[in-house]
Design an enzyme around this catalytic site. Structure first.
Site, PDB file in Angstrom:
ATOM      1  N   HIS A   1     -21.971  27.821 -57.607  1.00  0.00           N
ATOM      2  CA  HIS A   1     -21.931  28.379 -58.960  1.00  0.00           C
ATOM      3  C   HIS A   1     -21.418  27.309 -59.907  1.00  0.00           C
ATOM      4  CE1 HIS A   1     -21.513  31.282 -62.207  1.00  0.00           C
ATOM      5  NE2 HIS A   1     -20.427  30.613 -62.516  1.00  0.00           N
TER       6      HIS A   1
ATOM      7  N   SER B   1     -14.765  37.762 -63.163  1.00  0.00           N
ATOM      8  CA  SER B   1     -16.166  38.042 -63.469  1.00  0.00           C
ATOM      9  C   SER B   1     -17.086  37.238 -62.546  1.00  0.00           C
ATOM     10  CB  SER B   1     -16.423  37.690 -64.944  1.00  0.00           C
ATOM     11  OG  SER B   1     -17.784  37.610 -65.214  1.00  0.00           O
TER      12      SER B   1
ATOM     13  N   LYS C   1     -19.080  38.735 -58.652  1.00  0.00           N
ATOM     14  CA  LYS C   1     -20.513  38.690 -58.361  1.00  0.00           C
ATOM     15  C   LYS C   1     -20.786  37.852 -57.109  1.00  0.00           C
ATOM     16  CE  LYS C   1     -20.885  37.608 -62.692  1.00  0.00           C
ATOM     17  NZ  LYS C   1     -21.093  37.298 -64.075  1.00  0.00           N
TER      18      LYS C   1
ATOM     19  N   ARG D   1     -16.626  41.721 -73.777  1.00  0.00           N
ATOM     20  CA  ARG D   1     -15.833  40.508 -74.057  1.00  0.00           C
ATOM     21  C   ARG D   1     -16.581  39.595 -75.007  1.00  0.00           C
ATOM     22  NH1 ARG D   1     -15.612  38.178 -68.560  1.00  0.00           N
ATOM     23  NH2 ARG D   1     -14.582  36.440 -69.549  1.00  0.00           N
TER      24      ARG D   1
ATOM     25  N   ASP E   1     -18.741  44.477 -64.140  1.00  0.00           N
ATOM     26  CA  ASP E   1     -18.684  43.177 -64.826  1.00  0.00           C
ATOM     27  C   ASP E   1     -19.724  43.101 -65.930  1.00  0.00           C
ATOM     28  OD1 ASP E   1     -17.943  40.349 -65.201  1.00  0.00           O
ATOM     29  OD2 ASP E   1     -20.018  40.063 -64.580  1.00  0.00           O
TER      30      ASP E   1
HETATM   31  N1  URA Z   1     -19.783  33.516 -66.517  1.00  0.00           N
HETATM   32  C1  URA Z   1     -19.542  34.737 -66.008  1.00  0.00           C
HETATM   33  O1  URA Z   1     -20.291  35.219 -65.157  1.00  0.00           O
HETATM   34  N2  URA Z   1     -18.484  35.425 -66.440  1.00  0.00           N
HETATM   35  C2  URA Z   1     -17.625  34.940 -67.357  1.00  0.00           C
HETATM   36  O2  URA Z   1     -16.667  35.604 -67.700  1.00  0.00           O
HETATM   37  C3  URA Z   1     -17.882  33.673 -67.890  1.00  0.00           C
HETATM   38  C4  URA Z   1     -18.979  32.977 -67.438  1.00  0.00           C
END
Ligand code: URA
Length: 448
Positions: free
Chosen positions: A101, A202, A206, A187, A180
């Protein structure tokens, strides 16, 4: 954010206002409070304005490690978890899985060569990705410039492709961490994206729900990154690595520079083209360096050692997997990629050494040219973007092409050029600055 927020029923075990006050007054939230507030927000019992007040209290007052871990677990529990334990290695054992990621940057096309490269060594790569928003491009937007390629796969199709090809890059289904999705949208419009506990939970909710065995995080810092500052990027990396480890995922983070774009392209089709160059054993040195470093970390996490991933780029094995991966999702790896209809060349105003090419300026220019979107539902132009002809450290001559701007909508050139104003510096040839300049290292640190 249009769904109605029903009044709390008498059966709810907590009151949202009490939870908000607790965080406002710098108390540690209990595990039960966290489980409830995340679940009740997902159900619509906690109202958007209440969750937005809580998110702001978290941004201002932080969360400790156990609160972040519980918040992450509550978001995972809001949806489905994937399970790759049915994937079989040639010896009949379970095939290891590894994923990467990136916190996002300009010209960051690394997932494209990386996923097939790691799969060469028998490690399955389930790369669930997203579309871009703002100045950083999305992996799916880039791949969708390949004629016929499809991002949406069923879970079964994804498993079949992981078993047969070894790598898949596809859209994350709506079932992973739905809490999320709702919270991130909130947010985004309440100035609370930047809270490290909320970013970390967040991303990691995932990734943990996705079920990968190994996770390598590319945490970027610099002008083109989410985290401009190295100390903050380190804190985010540390928080995510701890979360991954606590959840039983082998997690490592590389801290990497994003003060200048990666490679020589920022856009969609032009980034695919550059990725294919890397898979053919060429491509820009920084893209190759980061691809190989991330591949090494993913392979080590999955227990594969004593191999040099650079070899599989040079000898065509990674390219073979790429071609099968693209074809399995309906894409034609031999098809010509879309090209922008119009171009504009920006030349070097003087001779010397390019000492700065700002990632944010290039990202913004590419975005204004049509490579990115302002709202989730906007389309992107496959051919739009910026080609770079020099990188920091290169010597340039006055009048030589520095950047080529590409778009189908030439009325965007002025706004793209405005984004690039002040976006680069050239130290005059023969000056002390030109002589002593050396580009920043790409790999800053590794956090285990
Ligand atoms: N990417 C995400 O998936 N969540 C965040 O809060 C910021 C970047």
């Amino acid at each position: 954010m249009t769904d109605p927020s029903p009044a709390p029923t008498p059966h709810e075990p907590f009151d949202a206002v009490e939870v908000i006050r607790a965080k406002r007054d710098r108390h540690t939230l209990t595990g039960e409070q966290i489980d409830w507030v995340v679940d009740a927000y997902t159900r619509g019992v906690v109202a958007h304005e209440q969750m937005s007040a809580l998110a702001m209290a978290i941004l201002l007052n932080g969360m400790d490690r156990s609160e972040i871990a519980r918040w992450t677990a509550a978001m995972i529990a809001s949806g489905e978890r994937m399970d790759f334990s049915g994937l079989r290695a040639p010896d009949g054992g379970v095939k290891p899985t590894a994923d990467k990621h990136s916190t996002g940057g300009v010209g960051d096309k690394i997932t494209l060569p990386l996923a097939p490269l790691v799969a060469v060594y028998g490690v399955a790569v389930p790369q669930l990705s997203g579309r871009g928003l703002g100045h950083t491009g999305g992996t799916l937007d880039k791949l969708e410039s390949i004629p016929g390629w499809r991002a949406d796969l069923t879970n079964q199709a994804m498993m079949d492709q992981l078993q047969d090809v070894g790598a898949v890059i596809c859209a994350a289904g709506a079932g992973l961490a739905p809490a999320d999705k709702k919270l991130y949208a909130l947010r985004d419009v309440t100035g609370t994206v930047e809270a490290i506990p909320l970013i970390a939970s967040s991303i990691m909710s995932k990734k943990i729900a996705e079920g990968t065995g190994t996770l390598v995080l590319d945490v970027k810092c610099g002008s083109g990154a989410f985290m401009k500052d190295e100390a903050q990027a380190r804190e985010l990396a540390r928080t995510m690595v701890d979360l991954g480890r606590d959840a039983g995922v082998t997690t490592t983070a590389l801290l990497t520079d994003m003060s200048t774009p990666l490679g020589l392209t920022a856009g969609n089709a032009i980034e695919v083209e550059e990725s294919v160059e890397v898979l053919a054993g060429g491509g820009p040195a920084d893209v190759v360096e980061l691809t190989v470093a991330l591949a090494r970390a993913m392979l080590a996490g999955a227990g594969v050692t004593g191999v040099d991933p650079a070899e599989a780029l040079a000898d065509g094995r990674a390219m073979d997997v790429w071609r099968r991966m693209i074809a399995a999702q309906g894409g034609d790896p031999d098809a010509a990629l879309p090209r922008a209809r119009q171009s504009h060349v920006l030349t070097a105003p003087e001779s010397g050494v390019l000492t700065r090419l700002d990632a944010m300026a290039v990202g913004l220019a590419a975005w204004r040219l049509g490579a990115g979107r302002a709202r989730r539902e906007d389309p992107v132009q496959a051919g739009a973007g910026v080609r770079m002809h020099a990188k920091p450290g290169d010597t340039v001559q006055a009048g030589q092409p520095l950047l080529t701007l590409l778009t189908d909508t030439p009325e965007q050139f002025d706004r793209a050029l405005a984004a690039l104003e002040g976006g680069f510096d050239i130290a005059p040839a023969g000056s002390g600055e030109a002589a002593s300049f050396s580009p920043r290292p790409l790999l800053i640190d590794r956090i285990d």
